[in-house]
Design a protein around this motif. Structure first.
Motif, short mmCIF file in Angstrom:
data_model
loop_
_atom_site.label_atom_id
_atom_site.label_comp_id
_atom_site.label_asym_id
_atom_site.label_seq_id
_atom_site.Cartn_x
_atom_site.Cartn_y
_atom_site.Cartn_z
N PRO A 179 0.83 -1.23 0.00
CA PRO A 179 0.00 0.00 0.00
C PRO A 179 0.86 1.27 0.00
CG PRO A 179 -0.88 -1.59 1.55
CD PRO A 179 0.45 -2.12 1.11
N ASN A 180 2.02 1.22 0.69
CA ASN A 180 2.91 2.39 0.67
C ASN A 180 3.48 2.60 -0.74
OD1 ASN A 180 2.82 1.02 3.27
ND2 ASN A 180 4.21 2.61 3.99
N ARG A 181 3.87 1.50 -1.38
CA ARG A 181 4.42 1.61 -2.74
C ARG A 181 3.41 2.24 -3.69
NH1 ARG A 181 8.99 -1.55 -2.81
NH2 ARG A 181 8.84 -3.41 -1.52
N LEU A 182 2.14 1.86 -3.50
CA LEU A 182 1.13 2.32 -4.46
C LEU A 182 0.85 3.82 -4.35
CD1 LEU A 182 -1.41 -0.63 -4.64
CD2 LEU A 182 0.71 -0.24 -5.89
N ALA A 183 1.30 4.43 -3.25
CA ALA A 183 1.17 5.89 -3.14
C ALA A 183 2.01 6.59 -4.20
CB ALA A 183 1.59 6.35 -1.75
N MET A 184 3.03 5.88 -4.71
CA MET A 184 3.91 6.47 -5.73
C MET A 184 3.45 6.15 -7.15
SD MET A 184 6.29 8.21 -4.42
CE MET A 184 5.12 8.75 -3.22
N VAL A 185 2.46 5.29 -7.28
CA VAL A 185 2.02 4.89 -8.62
C VAL A 185 0.82 5.76 -9.00
CG1 VAL A 185 1.24 2.98 -10.07
CG2 VAL A 185 2.78 2.54 -8.15
N MET A 186 1.11 6.82 -9.72
CA MET A 186 0.06 7.78 -10.08
C MET A 186 -0.78 7.22 -11.23
SD MET A 186 0.66 10.15 -8.00
CE MET A 186 1.93 10.67 -6.87
N MET A 187 -2.07 7.46 -11.16
CA MET A 187 -2.96 6.96 -12.21
C MET A 187 -3.06 7.97 -13.35
SD MET A 187 -4.08 3.96 -11.55
CE MET A 187 -2.89 3.20 -10.46
N VAL A 188 -2.66 7.55 -14.53
CA VAL A 188 -2.75 8.43 -15.70
C VAL A 188 -3.99 8.02 -16.51
CG1 VAL A 188 -0.26 8.78 -15.86
CG2 VAL A 188 -1.29 6.87 -17.08
N GLU A 189 -4.48 8.96 -17.32
CA GLU A 189 -5.64 8.65 -18.17
C GLU A 189 -5.13 7.77 -19.31
OE1 GLU A 189 -8.82 8.26 -20.44
OE2 GLU A 189 -7.29 9.51 -21.35
N PRO A 190 -5.56 6.51 -19.37
CA PRO A 190 -4.87 5.57 -20.27
C PRO A 190 -5.05 5.84 -21.76
CG PRO A 190 -6.63 4.48 -19.06
CD PRO A 190 -6.57 5.86 -18.56
N ASN A 191 -6.19 6.43 -22.15
CA ASN A 191 -6.35 6.72 -23.59
C ASN A 191 -5.33 7.75 -24.05
OD1 ASN A 191 -8.51 4.99 -24.06
ND2 ASN A 191 -9.94 6.49 -23.20
N GLU A 192 -5.19 8.82 -23.24
CA GLU A 192 -4.21 9.86 -23.57
C GLU A 192 -2.80 9.28 -23.53
OE1 GLU A 192 -4.73 13.16 -24.33
OE2 GLU A 192 -6.88 12.72 -24.40
N TRP A 193 -2.56 8.45 -22.53
CA TRP A 193 -1.23 7.85 -22.37
C TRP A 193 -0.89 6.98 -23.59
CZ3 TRP A 193 2.77 8.43 -19.09
CH2 TRP A 193 3.74 7.43 -19.03
N ARG A 194 -1.87 6.19 -23.98
CA ARG A 194 -1.68 5.27 -25.11
C ARG A 194 -1.51 6.06 -26.40
NH1 ARG A 194 -6.47 3.24 -25.63
NH2 ARG A 194 -6.62 2.46 -23.52
N ASN A 195 -2.38 7.04 -26.60
CA ASN A 195 -2.36 7.77 -27.88
C ASN A 195 -1.14 8.67 -28.02
OD1 ASN A 195 -4.76 6.57 -28.47
ND2 ASN A 195 -6.01 8.30 -27.76
N LEU A 196 -0.76 9.31 -26.92
CA LEU A 196 0.33 10.29 -27.01
C LEU A 196 1.70 9.65 -26.79
CD1 LEU A 196 -1.24 13.21 -24.91
CD2 LEU A 196 -1.00 13.10 -27.39
N GLY A 197 1.77 8.63 -25.97
CA GLY A 197 3.07 8.07 -25.58
C GLY A 197 3.60 8.86 -24.41
N PRO A 198 4.54 8.28 -23.63
CA PRO A 198 5.00 8.93 -22.40
C PRO A 198 5.56 10.34 -22.59
CG PRO A 198 5.73 6.66 -22.47
CD PRO A 198 5.11 6.94 -23.80
N LYS A 199 6.32 10.56 -23.69
CA LYS A 199 6.95 11.88 -23.86
C LYS A 199 5.91 12.98 -24.08
CE LYS A 199 11.43 10.43 -25.57
NZ LYS A 199 12.24 10.21 -26.76
N ALA A 200 5.01 12.74 -25.04
CA ALA A 200 4.00 13.76 -25.34
C ALA A 200 3.00 13.89 -24.19
CB ALA A 200 3.29 13.42 -26.64
N PHE A 201 2.69 12.78 -23.54
CA PHE A 201 1.79 12.85 -22.38
C PHE A 201 2.41 13.74 -21.30
CE2 PHE A 201 0.21 11.55 -18.27
CZ PHE A 201 -1.15 11.40 -18.47
N GLY A 202 3.72 13.62 -21.15
CA GLY A 202 4.43 14.44 -20.16
C GLY A 202 4.26 15.93 -20.41
N GLN A 203 4.03 16.29 -21.66
CA GLN A 203 3.83 17.71 -21.98
C GLN A 203 2.43 18.18 -21.60
OE1 GLN A 203 6.17 19.90 -23.02
NE2 GLN A 203 7.46 18.15 -22.56
N MET A 204 1.46 17.30 -21.69
CA MET A 204 0.08 17.69 -21.35
C MET A 204 -0.59 16.56 -20.58
SD MET A 204 -1.84 20.17 -21.26
CE MET A 204 -0.95 21.42 -22.17
N PRO A 205 -0.19 16.38 -19.33
CA PRO A 205 -0.67 15.22 -18.56
C PRO A 205 -2.15 15.33 -18.19
CG PRO A 205 0.63 16.68 -17.18
CD PRO A 205 0.72 17.23 -18.56
#
Lengths: 537, 309
Positions: A179-205
């Protein structure tokens, strides 16, 4: 090939032309605006006149809005405003729910999580168990497992969905701090993540946090965040500017001149100055112990491979004076590799007393009555006033005949030596860092044979460490960790120095300032008075 | 024909210069540290580091990396920023307007202050007033711009709280960085203008102008000053070029989001692509400014071209 070159050239030429056009437009506007301002006698910025909370931080996260590119602070200061994990570590250091409301162990390998209902991402899409599973699956997959966050989840075996808001998480080994570890696992919106990829998602999270990003760099050079209209927590202040001010002088001057409402990482000697000017000063325990570690594995012939010598070094240093004089009593002398409040901290342990006679006696027993010389690699600026702290250590050790040469280096060089285990010197600056999990097992792991390319390895401690890492019963586990603290204290794989804390200052124009897991809870902040919204602008 | 050949030679020199800078940056940066280990973090496994090296092409032999790099530079492709993930060159170019604006303001203040003071000092160098001011100018020249900046911040931002010091969205934020830059650049320009004017005032044509009854003001502004401009233009060009690369500390102290601030931040994170793109952009800017200075030279004094020829 020709087409590719021609395309690249045309794209780059367009970029150059755009920049030139922008520069020209900018200069013309600047001159016009300047003239108008001179005529009117005053001017304001685009964000002035709106409710803007200005926060001075050390840096923005690496990879900006990609929350899997780093662990803990300073990145978490920004990411906690934009995202949520399933859990979070609260203001008191307890693990509490965030996107999960409840969790329990089904068996030592399986956790059951119930998720919060009615949560939406900032783009309006709903959060549920399928989405959480998709995020975990990415982190466990080929791309995600090589990220710093994915690397922390390497013992996760499988994540499965029970229903729309219930998850099962299986681990390969029992993991009491999941449970402590999961505090560091932030939930991203998966469609945006999938469509943009990590680099572009990082620009507009896109996350579920109380704020949503407008831009990473506005004209003030700040990251601008807006209140997330779809968030499950409504912030009191609608606009936040995060100023990445790496230079301490710039951060101090901006804070003391009331250009910032909040500022991070001030120095102990500045606390009184801020207090006199009506600021609130908050020392946020960073859950780190400042220390100097010994590379026993890499330097088996060195005097530091002898436990008595390592203990002598601990007896020879006057950490109470360091605490009192250099840190104004803010950072207390450390007794072990954890700070109070951390799970596994042993309250019965006392810091090594300042006892030069005892140090000399131990050195004599170890065969170094005439002293010896060693070198220590240090990175200056990791902690406030650390250079002065290391110099005092050098001075105290000289008094018992140990000549320690401080070799200052850059973090990039330090981390290369740390990761490869190829230390050029017998000692090096290294904190005992229990963040971000607030659990003592983390630094114990890297001060052991468990670290890839270890610098200190005592095989006789490994069974105890592995037991403490996998013991599910809380009381037994705490006792195991506390026993290990005594072993580490006695083995002295490092010089234990001070319990470090980050100093934050808050202008009296805001109230409700709280820190949780190294990050300010900006959504809880309010302006003290409606008339006090503007700061030196 | 001669001018075309001269321009071609200049262009050839520029290309060699760019090649030298890009090569130097490539090897010098790789000697400073390993960005992959910094990216991977303290707890990275060997497998994780290998994967990242592969992802960013750092697993190839250095010379092969260099060949790929040069090929990409020819396409103006410096790769993606290791920190932000944005394409490096457009990212750097995005910061250019802010730096350009700061340079423009800095030079405007510098010229506005330097020209009248320089002329005044050059016109009457033997009088007590100009002598005292000359001494003060020499002292000011020894003061680094960032020291002045810190003093100005302490006074106007911290003590008096009259001016803000972060960014450039508020017009009042333009004042202190411009004055700080000018405090560093103006003393040199003042001294050059003063020396040139003083030299001009000793020429034969000045005596002639006086002998035909021209007023002292007319002598100074219509005869001496135009002749003193030439050397001054060269210095202004050099100073303007310097501002694109040398205003780093000012941009950091005032959190001015231009190329200097980006350079500072990228150095901390060993963001090789961005650092390489910055070096490239600065080299091009310096070349452009120097070329424009040459054009200005020709326009002011056509004899300059003949001398080169």
């Amino acid at each position: 090939m020709k087409v590719a070159v021609s395309n690249a050239l045309s794209i780059s030429a367009d970029a150059v032309l755009d920049a030139l056009r922008e520069a020209t437009r900018f200069s013309v506007q600047a001159v016009k605006l300047g003239a108008v301002c001179i005529l009117l006698g005053s001017c304001t910025s685009s964000t002035i006149g709106r409710d803007v909370l200005r926060v001075g931080i050390v840096s923005l996260p690496p990879a900006y809005g990609n929350p899997y590119a780093a662990m803990g602070a300073p990145a978490s200061v920004t990411w906690q405003q934009l995202f949520d994990g399933l859990t979070r570590i609260d203001e008191a250091g307890n693990i509490v729910g965030a996107l999960a409301t409840d969790w329990y162990l089904i068996d030592p390998h399986t956790w059951h999580f119930k998720l919060r209902r009615g949560v939406q991402f900032s783009n309006g899409s709903p959060f549920d168990a399928e989405i959480a599973k998709e995020v975990f699956d990415w982190l466990l997959g080929d791309a995600g497992r090589f990220t710093p966050v994915g690397n922390e989840l390497r013992d996760l075996a499988e994540v499965s969905v029970l229903d729309s808001h219930e998850l099962l998480i299986r681990t390969r080994l029992p993991d009491p701090i999941l449970p402590n570890r999961l505090a560091m696992v932030m939930m991203v919106e998966p469609n945006e993540w999938r469509n943009l990829g990590p680099k572009a998602f990082g620009q507009m999270p896109v996350g579920t946090g109380p704020y949503v990003l407008r831009t990473w760099r506005n004209k003030n050079g700040a990251a601008e965040l807006l209140a997330n209209g779809n968030g499950w927590r409504r912030p009191h202040v609608n606009v936040v500017e995060l100023y990445p001010l790496l230079d301490h002088a710039a951060r101090f001057q901006a804070a003391i001149s009331n250009q910032l409402h909040l500022a991070q990482s001030m120095k102990p000697e500045e606390m009184e100055i801020f207090r006199k000017r009506g600021f609130d000063v908050l020392v946020d325990p960073s859950k780190q112990i400042i220390g100097i570690a010994f590379d026993v594995v890499g330097h088996p012939e060195s005097p530091i491979s002898d436990r008595r010598v390592r203990q002598a070094i601990n007896y020879a240093v006057d950490r109470h004076s360091i605490s009192k004089i250099i840190t104004y009593g803010i950072h207390k002398p450390a007794s072990q590799g954890a700070a109070p409040g951390v799970f596994g901290y042993n309250p019965d342990l006392e810091p090594y007393p300042f006892d030069p006679a005892k140090a000399r006696e131990l050195l004599r027993e170890a065969g170094y009555a005439n002293g010896f010389s060693i070198k220590a690699t240090i990175v200056q600026g990791t902690y406030a006033n650390d250079t002065e702290i290391y110099q005092k250590v050098q001075e105290d050790l000289a008094d018992v005949g140990i000549e320690i040469t401080l070799v200052a280096t850059l973090f990039s060089d330090w981390i290369r030596q740390y990761v490869t285990g190829e230390w050029r010197t017998e000692a090096f600056s290294l904190g005992w860092n229990t963040a971000p999990y607030h659990d003592a097992i983390r630094p114990m792991d890297y001060f052991s044979c468990g670290k890839a390319r270890p610098f200190f390895c005592d095989q006789s401690m490994m069974a105890e460490i592995e037991n403490a890492a996998t013991e599910i019963r809380s009381t037994e586990r705490e006792q195991a960790l506390q026993k290990l603290q005594i072993r580490f204290h006695d083995e002295a794989p490092s010089l234990f120095l001070l319990e470090y804390g980050h100093i934050w200052v808050a202008s009296n124009k805001v109230s409700g300032f709280e820190m949780a897991n190294g990050a300010p809870q900006l959504y809880k902040l309010r302006y003290s008075q409606a008339t006090d919204r503007k700061v030196n602008r | 024909m001669a001018r075309i050949s001269s321009n071609l030679r200049l262009l050839g020199n520029f290309i060699v210069l760019l090649l030298g800078i890009t090569t130097l940056m490539f090897f010098a940066l790789r000697a400073t540290g390993d960005p992959i280990i910094v990216m991977a973090g303290e707890n990275a496994s060997a497998e994780m580091i290998d994967s990242l090296r592969q992802q960013y092409g750092f697993d190839q032999p250095l010379l092969l990396q260099y060949v790929y790099y040069l090929g990409n530079v020819l396409k103006l492709d410096f790769g993606a920023s290791l920190a932000s993930g944005q394409e490096a060159l457009p990212y750097v170019l995005q910061q250019l307007p802010a730096t350009f604006m700061l340079a423009l303001f800095g030079m405007t203040v510098t010229i506005t202050v330097s020209v009248p003071i320089g002329i005044w000092l050059g016109a009457r160098p033997d009088r007590t007033g100009p002598r005292i001011v000359s001494a003060a100018v020499i002292v000011a020249q020894g003061l680094p711009g960032f020291v002045t900046a810190l003093i100005l911040i302490q006074l106007f931002v911290v003590k008096l709280m009259w001016l803000p010091s972060l960014g450039y969205a508020d017009v009042r934020t333009w004042i202190l960085p411009s004055v700080s830059l000018a405090s560093f650049l103006a003393p040199k320009l003042i001294r050059v203008i003063a020396a040139n004017v003083s030299e001009s005032m000793r020429q034969e044509y000045i005596r002639t102008a006086r002998s035909i009854g021209m007023s002292e003001r007319g002598v100074l502004w219509r005869e001496a000053f135009p002749n003193a401009i030439l050397g001054t233009v060269a210095l202004i060009g050099a100073q303007f070029a310097f501002l694109f690369s040398g205003a780093v500390i000012i941009e950091v102290l005032f959190h001015w989001p231009g190329i200097g601030l980006l350079l500072f931040e990228s150095t901390q994170s060993l963001d090789f692509p961005v650092l390489q793109a910055i070096a490239f952009v600065i080299a091009v800017l310096v070349f452009v400014v120097n070329s424009l200075t040459n054009v200005a030279f020709h326009m002011i004094d056509p004899r300059v071209g003949k001398v080169i020829k």
